[in-house]
Motif scaffolding. Sequence first.
Motif, short mmCIF file in Angstrom:
data_model
loop_
_atom_site.label_atom_id
_atom_site.label_comp_id
_atom_site.label_asym_id
_atom_site.label_seq_id
_atom_site.Cartn_x
_atom_site.Cartn_y
_atom_site.Cartn_z
N THR A 1 -104.45 -76.96 -12.78
CA THR A 1 -103.76 -76.78 -11.50
C THR A 1 -104.56 -77.50 -10.43
N THR A 2 -104.11 -77.39 -9.19
CA THR A 2 -104.93 -77.86 -8.07
C THR A 2 -105.38 -76.67 -7.22
N ILE A 3 -105.50 -75.52 -7.86
CA ILE A 3 -106.01 -74.32 -7.20
C ILE A 3 -107.53 -74.34 -7.33
N THR A 4 -108.22 -74.37 -6.20
CA THR A 4 -109.68 -74.47 -6.24
C THR A 4 -110.30 -73.13 -6.60
N HIS A 5 -111.47 -73.20 -7.16
CA HIS A 5 -112.17 -72.00 -7.61
C HIS A 5 -113.14 -71.47 -6.56
N ASP A 6 -113.19 -72.11 -5.38
CA ASP A 6 -114.07 -71.59 -4.33
C ASP A 6 -113.56 -72.02 -2.96
N SER A 7 -114.19 -71.54 -1.92
CA SER A 7 -113.85 -71.94 -0.55
C SER A 7 -115.07 -72.51 0.16
N ALA A 8 -116.01 -73.03 -0.60
CA ALA A 8 -117.27 -73.52 -0.04
C ALA A 8 -117.08 -74.89 0.60
N SER A 9 -118.09 -75.31 1.37
CA SER A 9 -118.12 -76.63 1.98
C SER A 9 -119.48 -77.26 1.69
N TYR A 10 -119.83 -78.28 2.45
CA TYR A 10 -121.00 -79.10 2.15
C TYR A 10 -122.29 -78.26 2.03
N CYS A 11 -122.92 -78.37 0.87
CA CYS A 11 -124.22 -77.75 0.57
C CYS A 11 -124.21 -76.22 0.68
N ASP A 12 -123.04 -75.59 0.61
CA ASP A 12 -123.01 -74.13 0.55
C ASP A 12 -123.58 -73.66 -0.78
N LEU A 13 -123.85 -72.37 -0.88
CA LEU A 13 -124.41 -71.81 -2.10
C LEU A 13 -123.66 -70.54 -2.46
N ALA A 14 -124.00 -70.00 -3.62
CA ALA A 14 -123.35 -68.77 -4.08
C ALA A 14 -123.63 -67.66 -3.06
#
Length: 442
Positions: A145-158
Amino acid sequence: MNLSKEECLKFVKENDVRFIRLQFTDIYGRMKNIAITDKQLANAFQNGVMFDGSAVAGFSGIESSDMFLFPDPSTFSIIPWRPQQGKVARIICDIKNHDGSQFEGDPRYILKRTIKKAQDLGYTFQVGPECEFFMFYNDDEGQPTTITHDSASYCDLAPIDLGENTRREICIVLEEMGFEIETSHHETAAGQHEIDFRYTDALTAADSIMTFKMVVKIIAQRNGLHATFMPKPLPGVNGSGMHINMSLTKNGNNLFSGGQTQSDISDTAKQFAAGLLNHIKGITAIANPLINSYKRLQPGFEAPVHIAWSHMNRSPLLRVPAPRGEGTRLELRSPDPSCNPYFTLALLLEAGLDGLNRNLSLPDPVNVNIYTLTAEQEENLKLERLPSNLLFALEEMKKDPLIQSTLGSHAFNKYLTAKVLEWEDYDNSVHAWEIEKYLKAY
């Protein structure tokens, strides 16, 4: 591991390697393979392994379809995710015709031929790619799919970056296969990632890009995700690029360093850069090979549109990252990871060498944010643009004789014919956007 034939055969015998995947690349930059057992490896080195070239895109016609894979033992590597009892290895291959002659359309050979031309002049072409990719969920049937597995951006972390563990596993596997990983991080768009590996010679870099894409896809799949190197899978966010850092060395010295000031580059670097800018329109159909590639090359999404260069400024096509002596390099920001890396690196090297051979002059740098220029400012700076779609890029490719001389007539004509048909198929299709926009309105 950089083994010889004899060392490779000895390693296979002493380390319980039972299967070897003989890998090669078609003209579209897609990896293929044939598997053999360990008992057949010596014969493969000596006589090659036959395959049907007419079944591989852009290779041979059915009337002369018998072709042969010849393993390059220096590319031998154990595949870490396969069983460790009865191990599986891979070797990247060169391709020959049935009569033993070199197959002129082999992408790896095309790059090797250009590297040899540079070596005869005393040059070594060093390359460091920056590969970006997306990871998405699969649906209940296992389809991407094109459903992303996260909502992070540049250099974010868990915990925002849900791909952190998968990215870590990819890096570990790559290191087990001989890569030296420099950095890995979440990229700007949700679900987007980047892993950078060490600068190396151009052939090793192209082989590594192909291996990298294979590893990323397989490890993502093992983690329940689909990894894609499609340049622009999502609208409204940044696409995935494959920035290429490059330099020329001679006798171990970086020829791009040593300008008039600390922030400058050498005359060699300027002539090489001028060659890149001079031929980039024709190269674009190779470096950005998909109809989708041109959805990425749009203003406002950190991808270049104008043919310009600058120091450090990230908005032009070509930039010079902060020079660091022997680390001085040029960074080309237009290629994307769907390209055939053998073709792309061969063309970039040939374009740079043409700049040196003809002593081309580099235009003045553009030290402003090109993304924010008005039409009037763009005209005043006399900036040209990259082709805006695949059809225009193919027209530029046909006009530049350097493209055909580098690829050779076989690969050039096969690639051009296939891509024209791809464009015609797209152009004759009715897309969901058109239905949504026009069906009710008219």
